[in-house]
Enzyme design. Structure first.
Site, PDB file in Angstrom:
ATOM      1  N   GLY A   1       0.612  -1.277   0.351  1.00  0.00           N
ATOM      2  CA  GLY A   1      -0.015  -0.422   0.194  1.00  0.00           C
ATOM      3  C   GLY A   1       1.110   1.399   0.669  1.00  0.00           C
ATOM      4  O   GLY A   1       0.074   2.616  -0.152  1.00  0.00           O
TER       5      GLY A   1
ATOM      6  N   GLU B   1       3.779  -6.934   1.600  1.00  0.00           N
ATOM      7  CA  GLU B   1       2.997  -7.139  -0.092  1.00  0.00           C
ATOM      8  C   GLU B   1       3.465  -5.675  -0.820  1.00  0.00           C
ATOM      9  O   GLU B   1       2.354  -5.546  -1.257  1.00  0.00           O
ATOM     10  CB  GLU B   1       1.869  -7.867   0.557  1.00  0.00           C
ATOM     11  CG  GLU B   1       2.066  -8.803   1.219  1.00  0.00           C
ATOM     12  CD  GLU B   1       0.587  -9.360   1.480  1.00  0.00           C
ATOM     13  OE1 GLU B   1      -0.603  -8.317   0.857  1.00  0.00           O
ATOM     14  OE2 GLU B   1       0.421 -10.057   2.401  1.00  0.00           O
TER      15      GLU B   1
ATOM     16  N   TYR C   1      -9.637   5.774 -12.224  1.00  0.00           N
ATOM     17  CA  TYR C   1      -9.465   6.200 -10.556  1.00  0.00           C
ATOM     18  C   TYR C   1      -8.939   7.204 -10.671  1.00  0.00           C
ATOM     19  O   TYR C   1      -8.621   8.478 -10.124  1.00  0.00           O
ATOM     20  CB  TYR C   1      -7.983   5.132 -10.466  1.00  0.00           C
ATOM     21  CG  TYR C   1      -7.909   3.807 -10.132  1.00  0.00           C
ATOM     22  CD1 TYR C   1      -9.147   3.250  -9.434  1.00  0.00           C
ATOM     23  CD2 TYR C   1      -6.502   3.180 -10.173  1.00  0.00           C
ATOM     24  CE1 TYR C   1      -8.537   1.435  -9.224  1.00  0.00           C
ATOM     25  CE2 TYR C   1      -7.173   1.609 -10.793  1.00  0.00           C
ATOM     26  CZ  TYR C   1      -8.196   1.155 -10.020  1.00  0.00           C
ATOM     27  OH  TYR C   1      -7.280  -0.819  -9.534  1.00  0.00           O
TER      28      TYR C   1
ATOM     29  N   CYS D   1     -13.581   4.266 -28.740  1.00  0.00           N
ATOM     30  CA  CYS D   1     -15.027   5.075 -28.626  1.00  0.00           C
ATOM     31  C   CYS D   1     -15.358   4.996 -26.659  1.00  0.00           C
ATOM     32  O   CYS D   1     -17.456   4.431 -27.034  1.00  0.00           O
ATOM     33  CB  CYS D   1     -16.330   4.419 -29.859  1.00  0.00           C
ATOM     34  SG  CYS D   1     -15.543   4.096 -30.906  1.00  0.00           S
TER      35      CYS D   1
ATOM     36  N   TYR E   1      -0.072  -1.115 -12.382  1.00  0.00           N
ATOM     37  CA  TYR E   1      -1.586  -1.777 -12.805  1.00  0.00           C
ATOM     38  C   TYR E   1      -1.767  -0.990 -13.999  1.00  0.00           C
ATOM     39  O   TYR E   1      -2.951  -0.494 -14.068  1.00  0.00           O
ATOM     40  CB  TYR E   1      -2.703  -0.939 -11.580  1.00  0.00           C
ATOM     41  CG  TYR E   1      -2.657  -1.716 -10.716  1.00  0.00           C
ATOM     42  CD1 TYR E   1      -2.552  -2.992 -10.247  1.00  0.00           C
ATOM     43  CD2 TYR E   1      -1.103  -0.657  -9.503  1.00  0.00           C
ATOM     44  CE1 TYR E   1      -2.421  -3.714  -8.407  1.00  0.00           C
ATOM     45  CE2 TYR E   1      -1.169  -1.920  -7.754  1.00  0.00           C
ATOM     46  CZ  TYR E   1      -1.600  -2.509  -7.747  1.00  0.00           C
ATOM     47  OH  TYR E   1      -1.418  -3.356  -6.199  1.00  0.00           O
TER      48      TYR E   1
END
Ligand code: PLP
Length: 421
Positions: free
Chosen positions: A239, A275, A318, A346, A375
């Site tokens: 994170g 992680e 996001y 489109c 990502y």
């Protein structure tokens, strides 16, 4: 710090000019820097120096085999969230005892495979899952090592779609119920409780939510030990955020994060797992694209690129910001003008940036999206039958295609016609 710099007026990945890769591979493409991946892994590994630990790369951020192998060779473990990721980690040579399995919806089949081939631990997210893991383990005559993911009800102060540690999120078990659920786990024959897991969200730019969460984990560790559980391992999740804009963001550094971990849970004598995904891969990758058109609208200028939302979903999904820079270094004092930077798909959502100040760029010019390593490629699709964007890895002055662009023929041949047509 990354390894994408202008040298003699041309943007390079390490020692390779991006224009050279574009000429070989075509555009758009993702490019990753081995030196940056290595450096970022090392920063985390060093930050936990002095404590028994394993850095388990959250491979959902970028899961190409070449990236996994680069990190695995440095000693990384992997955090996987699906059977597919488990298979990818194993294929990259990661031994089962360096793989932790997270995610709210592990299937029986996934659990069976992981238990058969080897797993460091399952990070369990619910009681029904606990029961299934115990059953599958018993049927195989083994005992499954587990942690239970607790939801500490901490506001990660990040984008709603990547916040996971509040009580309204689907993840983990409410901390208030933890003792009861650990007691349940201890009663199941196929499980061995080894620790506690927590992951409160992604792209955190402040350490305070981690501090709140890890203090709760420390208290819980002592409670659970008093209840008779053996808590020897703490998985503290990922994170940590990265700077997406060069200018005003200064997210916390891994070294400060490491110090926070030592301060909050260091006294417990547990083995620490973390992680990180985004901070390892994010600034280790660029998306490189070519300008197709400059288009003038009513009082608005558009820059139309050959990359689109299907190649890099983050802005559409996001509202993410990515720096977009010309591959040929703009002249000092080049005049900037505001443009909307869009792709050919489109959908109006296929907009990378609105009213973004850009130096002059023209059809045929290359531009690079910074901080696109995490990502990015993993979320790509072939929407509008745009071929899945290829990936390239750079190592010093060498580069290699690590996933080729499929041809239209290959794409079409993946479909099969039913016999009645
Ligand atoms: C996504 C995820 C991570 C990685 O998060 P980053 O923000 O990329 O560091 C780690 N652990 C779990 C359980 C996750 O779902």
């Amino acid at each position: 710090m990354d390894h994408f710099l202008y040298k003699s007026g041309a943007l390079h990945a390490e020692d390779v000019p991006l224009a050279e890769i574009a000429a070989t591979v075509g555009t758009p493409f993702y490019v990753y820097s081995t030196a940056t991946l290595t450096r970022h892994f090392q920063l985390f590994d060093d930050a936990l120096d002095g404590m028994p630990h394993l850095v388990c790369y959250a491979m959902k951020a970028a899961s190409n085999q070449a990236i996994l192998k680069t990190l695995a060779d440095l000693g990384a473990g992997m955090d996987v969230v699906s059977g597919g990721e488990y298979a990818r980690a194993r294929a990259a040579g990661v031994p089962g005892d360096r793989i932790v399995f997270s995610g709210v919806g592990k299937t029986k089949e996934e659990i069976h495979t992981a238990l058969s081939e080897g797993i460091r631990q399952f990070n369990v997210e619910s009681e029904p899952e606990m029961a299934v893991i115990s059953q599958v383990a018993s049927s195989l005559g083994v005992v499954a090592p587990i942690t239970i993911r607790i939801n500490p009800d901490v506001d990660a102060k990040t984008h709603a779609k990547i916040a996971t540690g509040k009580s309204e999120n689907k993840f983990g078990i409410p901390i208030a119920r933890a003792r009861e659920v650990y007691a349940h786990a201890a009663s199941l024959p196929g499980l061995k409780v080894v620790g506690i897991d927590v992951h409160i969200g992604s792209q955190l730019t402040d350490l305070m939510p981690f501090e709140l969460a890890y203090n709760k984990v420390a208290d819980l560790t002592e409670q659970l030990r008093a209840d008779g559980h053996e808590i020897s391992r703490l998985d503290l999740g990922g994170g940590l955020g990265i700077p997406y804009t060069r200018s005003n963001e200064a997210p916390p550094l891994p070294v400060d994060y490491g110090a926070l971990i030592k301060r909050t849970v260091g006294h417990l004598g547990c083995e620490i797992e973390i992680e990180p995904g985004r901070l390892i891969a994010g600034n280790a990758g660029l998306l490189v694209s070519r300008v197709i058109y400059n288009k003038s609208g009513e009082g608005r200028e558009f820059l139309i690129l050959d990359a689109a939302m299907n190649d890099l979903l983050r802005p559409a999904m996001y509202d993410a910001y990515h720096d977009i820079v010309p591959v040929v270094e703009p002249e000092a004092g080049a005049e900037m003008s505001d443009v909307d930077i869009v792709g050919p798909v489109c959908e109006s959502g296929d907009t990378f940036a609105k009213q973004r100040p850009m130096p002059p760029v023209f059809p045929g010019d290359l531009v690079a999206f910074r901080s696109a390593g995490a990502y990015g490629a993993v979320m790509a699709s072939e929407y509008n039958t745009r071929a899945l964007v290829p990936e390239v890895m750079v190592h010093g002055d060498q580069f290699a295609v690590i996933r080729a662009r499929p041809t239209f023929d290959e794409i079409i041949k993946r479909d099969t016609l039913p016999e009645w047509l």
